[in-house]
Design an enzyme around this catalytic site. Structure first.
Site, PDB file in Angstrom:
ATOM      1  CE  LYS A 156      17.433  39.145  76.789  1.00 46.92           C
ATOM      2  NZ  LYS A 156      18.823  38.872  76.450  1.00 46.92           N
TER       3      LYS A 156
ATOM      4  CB  THR B 275      18.217  32.103  53.528  1.00 42.49           C
ATOM      5  OG1 THR B 275      19.236  32.534  54.419  1.00 42.49           O
ATOM      6  CG2 THR B 275      17.723  33.260  52.661  1.00 42.49           C
ATOM      7  CG  ASN B 276      20.653  29.860  57.845  1.00 39.94           C
ATOM      8  OD1 ASN B 276      21.321  29.061  57.211  1.00 39.94           O
ATOM      9  ND2 ASN B 276      21.101  31.049  58.197  1.00 39.94           N
TER      10      ASN B 276
ATOM     11  CG  MET C  86      19.602  38.945  64.156  1.00 39.56           C
ATOM     12  SD  MET C  86      21.093  37.948  63.976  1.00 39.56           S
ATOM     13  CE  MET C  86      22.325  39.202  64.179  1.00 39.56           C
ATOM     14  NE  ARG C  87      14.681  40.814  70.111  1.00 39.65           N
ATOM     15  CZ  ARG C  87      14.448  42.058  70.433  1.00 39.65           C
ATOM     16  NH1 ARG C  87      15.003  42.579  71.501  1.00 39.65           N
ATOM     17  NH2 ARG C  87      13.645  42.802  69.716  1.00 39.65           N
ATOM     18  CB  ILE C  88      21.515  37.689  74.114  1.00 41.36           C
ATOM     19  CG1 ILE C  88      22.588  38.343  73.238  1.00 41.36           C
ATOM     20  CG2 ILE C  88      22.134  36.824  75.199  1.00 41.36           C
ATOM     21  CD1 ILE C  88      23.419  39.378  73.950  1.00 41.36           C
ATOM     22  CB  ILE C  89      18.810  32.535  74.494  1.00 38.42           C
ATOM     23  CG1 ILE C  89      18.528  32.335  73.002  1.00 38.42           C
ATOM     24  CG2 ILE C  89      17.911  31.653  75.349  1.00 38.42           C
ATOM     25  CD1 ILE C  89      17.138  32.758  72.558  1.00 38.42           C
TER      26      ILE C  89
ATOM     27  CG  ASN D 211      23.432  30.773  67.546  1.00 38.77           C
ATOM     28  OD1 ASN D 211      22.482  31.190  66.901  1.00 38.77           O
ATOM     29  ND2 ASN D 211      24.567  31.438  67.651  1.00 38.77           N
TER      30      ASN D 211
ATOM     31  CG  HIS E  73      28.701  32.676  65.197  1.00 36.91           C
ATOM     32  ND1 HIS E  73      28.091  33.876  65.493  1.00 36.91           N
ATOM     33  CD2 HIS E  73      30.012  32.949  65.005  1.00 36.91           C
ATOM     34  CE1 HIS E  73      29.010  34.831  65.479  1.00 36.91           C
ATOM     35  NE2 HIS E  73      30.179  34.291  65.179  1.00 36.91           N
TER      36      HIS E  73
END
Length: 187
Positions: free
Chosen positions: A63, A13-14, A86-89, A103, A105
């Site tokens: 990663k 949606t974003n 939904m992952r940490i860069i 990001n 939030h």
């Protein structure tokens, strides 16, 4: 015109709000979507907007290796926009795009970082939560804050209603923040 790449993991949606905003903009265009979930609804949304998708296939790969594979497929871009990713860069993407990853939030950082920001703020009982747009660094939701907007929670308000209010702010604040960054020459 600036070139944006949107990273998303879920419903999109974003992404949809960004695509609609920049469809008629002279400031930026979305040139690709990166997704880490093969069944994510954002993939159909990207197809409707005719925006190419790059899959980040984590599986049993490190990663760093996944990020390197994604980077190899990315078209030139001025800004990476995490919109429900939904992952940490990791270090690989951070090094390739220094100070060019933002990001979205769903809480007023630095309070309630992490993937459950809405639920955490609600469970804590705050009367004001909100939305934050920030630069991505090596931490979890710890980068420099670019923009924030509060969302009030009425006593007894159901969580679903708070989530809806948060998403409405997200859909407006993220495109506005990108416009501001471009107009101010930050990207």
């Amino acid at each position: 015109m600036k070139r944006l790449i949107v990273f998303a993991s879920g419903s999109g949606t974003n992404f949809e709000a960004l695509a609609a905003h920049f469809a008629h903009s002279q400031l930026a265009e979305i040139v690709a979507v990166v997704c880490d979930q093969p069944q994510a609804a954002v993939l159909a949304r990207a197809a409707r907007w005719q925006i190419p998708v790059i899959m980040a296939e984590y599986g049993h790969t490190s990663k760093a290796a996944v990020e390197q594979a994604v980077i190899a497929q990315l078209p030139p871009a001025d800004l990476l926009v995490l919109a429900g990713y939904m992952r940490i860069i990791g270090k690989t993407l951070l090094a390739a795009f220094p100070n060019r990853i933002i990001n979205l939030h769903p809480a007023l950082l630095p309070s309630f970082p992490g993937r459950t920001g809405i639920e955490d703020a609600y469970a804590y009982g705050v009367r004001v939560t909100g939305v934050t747009v920030h630069y991505v660094d090596a931490g979890i939701d710890s980068g420099q804050i670019i923009a924030q907007e509060p969302v009030r929670i009425a006593p007894g308000e159901p969580l679903a209603q708070v989530e809806t209010a948060i998403h409405e702010v997200e859909h407006r604040l993220l495109p506005q923040t990108i416009d501001t960054l471009i107009k101010e020459g930050a990207i």
